[in-house]
Design a protein around this motif. Structure first.
Motif, short mmCIF file in Angstrom:
data_model
loop_
_atom_site.label_atom_id
_atom_site.label_comp_id
_atom_site.label_asym_id
_atom_site.label_seq_id
_atom_site.Cartn_x
_atom_site.Cartn_y
_atom_site.Cartn_z
N GLN A 98 3.87 1.52 -1.19
CA GLN A 98 4.44 1.65 -2.54
C GLN A 98 3.45 2.37 -3.46
OE1 GLN A 98 7.16 1.41 -3.93
NE2 GLN A 98 8.21 0.55 -2.18
N GLU A 99 2.17 2.00 -3.33
CA GLU A 99 1.14 2.62 -4.17
C GLU A 99 0.99 4.10 -3.82
OE1 GLU A 99 -0.36 1.09 -6.76
OE2 GLU A 99 1.20 -0.31 -6.19
N LYS A 100 0.95 4.39 -2.51
CA LYS A 100 0.75 5.78 -2.07
C LYS A 100 1.85 6.68 -2.60
CE LYS A 100 -2.33 5.79 1.62
NZ LYS A 100 -3.44 6.70 1.56
N LEU A 160 -5.79 -4.11 -2.18
CA LEU A 160 -4.89 -3.28 -2.99
C LEU A 160 -5.57 -2.71 -4.22
CD1 LEU A 160 -1.77 -5.57 -2.67
CD2 LEU A 160 -2.03 -3.28 -1.70
N ASN A 161 -6.55 -3.41 -4.73
CA ASN A 161 -7.24 -2.96 -5.93
C ASN A 161 -8.18 -1.78 -5.66
OD1 ASN A 161 -7.52 -3.73 -8.77
ND2 ASN A 161 -9.68 -3.95 -8.27
N ASN A 167 3.47 6.64 -5.11
CA ASN A 167 3.39 6.91 -6.55
C ASN A 167 2.46 8.09 -6.86
OD1 ASN A 167 5.11 4.97 -7.45
ND2 ASN A 167 3.56 3.38 -7.54
N SER A 200 0.84 -1.21 0.00
CA SER A 200 0.00 0.00 0.00
C SER A 200 0.87 1.25 0.00
CB SER A 200 -0.88 0.11 1.24
OG SER A 200 -1.59 -1.03 1.45
N ARG A 206 -0.25 -2.14 -13.37
CA ARG A 206 0.87 -2.68 -12.58
C ARG A 206 0.62 -4.16 -12.28
NH1 ARG A 206 4.24 -1.46 -8.90
NH2 ARG A 206 2.85 -1.28 -7.10
N SER A 211 -6.16 -1.76 -13.86
CA SER A 211 -5.10 -1.01 -13.16
C SER A 211 -4.08 -1.94 -12.54
CB SER A 211 -5.71 -0.14 -12.07
OG SER A 211 -6.67 0.70 -12.64
N TYR A 212 -4.56 -3.08 -12.04
CA TYR A 212 -3.66 -4.03 -11.40
C TYR A 212 -3.92 -5.43 -11.92
CZ TYR A 212 -3.10 -0.41 -7.89
OH TYR A 212 -2.83 0.78 -7.26
#
Ligand code: F6P
Length: 399
Positions: A130-132, A340-341, A134, A128, A274, A249-250
């Motif tokens: 890592q996503e933030k 995560l999605n 970005n 999470s 990703r 998206s994922y």
């Protein structure tokens, strides 16, 4: 009523806020989100507030600013309920007991319930974060972004107290969608509905794909980590073409080459996609039988062959797994992928034969004995929809 979220950063609060808002709006109950972070992003330059020092409890000026945004949102929420609104969702960390006491005092004109999002799964937190980082908000921090975000969490931990003294609350494990504790001292409207929304796994569109043909598939060998064949690569490209019009998206895969290569071909045809590899989606471990053919097993280990055939769901390969043993890790993988999605309309998983059988049985009830025989071809995929008012399972061609 007021729904006030709380929890450390990256615990799924904002995703939950959106889920609740959409769910209530769908039944004709007007609902709006009041997010403190959004006010901060609008009223303060980003280079100030992405920095962890903005969240230090010692930084008096920043504490006052954040308090100001909280009050501004409380005012807006009050005004919303005075007018046409029915549910105001306040989305913020609200980590400190004093802040929550202030909210309870100030928002006393309608019922109020707190929802605390708890989740300490290390993998999920790392992914999470890592996503933030970005997000545009963190762009200027470059390599320092993760460190800054972790420091922000640590600052919030210094002042964090779980819900306990509040009059009405639900503590929820936001990864498992499971209620940990609940208390209600007042009558809370929509309580059953709210509870139901919190614990329901909602799937708008799940595309469940099996990796395309591998060298081991051609040789009828099980397990291993073999690459795609030429046909497999063509199939993967066809999948990419097929899904070009859908926004993905994922893509969640196992850690095996064959699922990642299949996913890569799909991702390449998307604008912004990703791949996230989860160990939970690795194929059933066949232990001492890994890399063998079924014929080899029958000939060299007749006992293994016979016993597995007699009870495939429960049979544990020596040094390996059974379907039954796989079940909890597959469930954990599904929870992680969904977390995560976030609220995306489409979710894609590229898995394996046994893995996809378990995923299917998570959404569509099957007797345990039948799960290891569910049909999972490589030239089709399953499209699954599972919401409160719609259930759909469709096996579709992609070529
Ligand atoms: O043959 C491909 C495969 O994914 C193997 O790696 C795995 O052991 C097998 O399918 C699982 O299917 P079954 O449970 O029917 O043997």
């Amino acid at each position: 009523m007021y729904i006030v979220l709380m929890g450390l950063p990256a615990r799924g609060k904002s995703t939950l806020a959106l889920r609740l808002r959409d769910a209530f709006q769908k039944i004709g109950v007007s609902a709006r989100i009041f997010n403190n972070g959004n006010l901060r992003r609008i009223y303060r330059p980003l280079d100030d507030t992405a920095n962890s020092e903005f969240y230090s409890p010692e930084n008096k000026a920043a504490v006052a600013l954040r308090e100001g945004f909280a009050r501004m949102n409380m005012e807006r929420a009050r005004a919303y309920l005075r007018n046409s609104g029915r549910i105001a969702i306040l989305d913020a960390t609200n980590a400190q007991r004093t802040r929550r006491a202030m909210i309870e005092r100030h928002l006393d004109d309608h019922p109020l319930i707190f929802i605390e999002c708890v989740n300490d799964d290390e993998d999920i937190l790392n992914l999470s974060i890592q996503e933030k980082v970005n997000l545009p908000e963190f762009a200027h921090l470059k390599d320092r972004a993760v460190k800054e975000f972790l420091q922000r969490i640590d600052y919030y931990k210094m002042i964090y107290t779980p819900l306990k003294l509040e009059r009405n609350y639900i503590r929820i494990d936001s990864l498992q969608n499971m209620i940990i504790k609940e208390k209600h001292s007042d009558v809370i409207p929509f309580y059953e509905r709210l509870r139901d929304y919190l614990v329901t796994d909602e799937v708008k569109n799940l595309f469940l794909i099996r990796h395309t043909q591998t060298q081991f598939n051609v040789a009828s060998r099980i397990g291993g980590n073999s690459p795609l064949t030429k046909k497999g690569r063509t199939q993967a490209r066809a999948l990419g073409e097929f899904f070009k019009k859908r926004k993905i998206s994922y893509i969640f895969t196992s850690e095996k080459t064959r699922t990642m290569d299949t996913a890569r071909a799909i991702c390449e045809m998307q604008d912004n996609c990703r791949i996230i590899s989860l160990k939970e989606f690795n194929e059933i471990r066949a232990g001492i039988c890994e890399r063998m053919t079924y014929e080899d097993i029958e000939e060299k280990m007749p006992q293994v062959f016979k016993k597995r055939g007699a009870d495939k769901y429960h049979y544990v390969y020596p040094d390996g797994e059974s379907y039954e043993i796989m079940k909890p890790r597959i469930t954990q993988g599904i929870k992680k992928a969904f977390f995560l999605n976030r609220r995306a309309n489409n979710i894609m998983i590229v898995g394996h034969q046994a893995v996809n059988r378990m995923i299917l049985s998570h959404f569509l009830y099957r007797r345990a004995d039948d799960v290891p025989y569910i049909y999972v071809p490589q030239d089709r995929f399953y499209h699954i929809v599972s919401t409160q008012d719609k259930k759909l399972f469709e096996l579709k061609r992609y070529d």
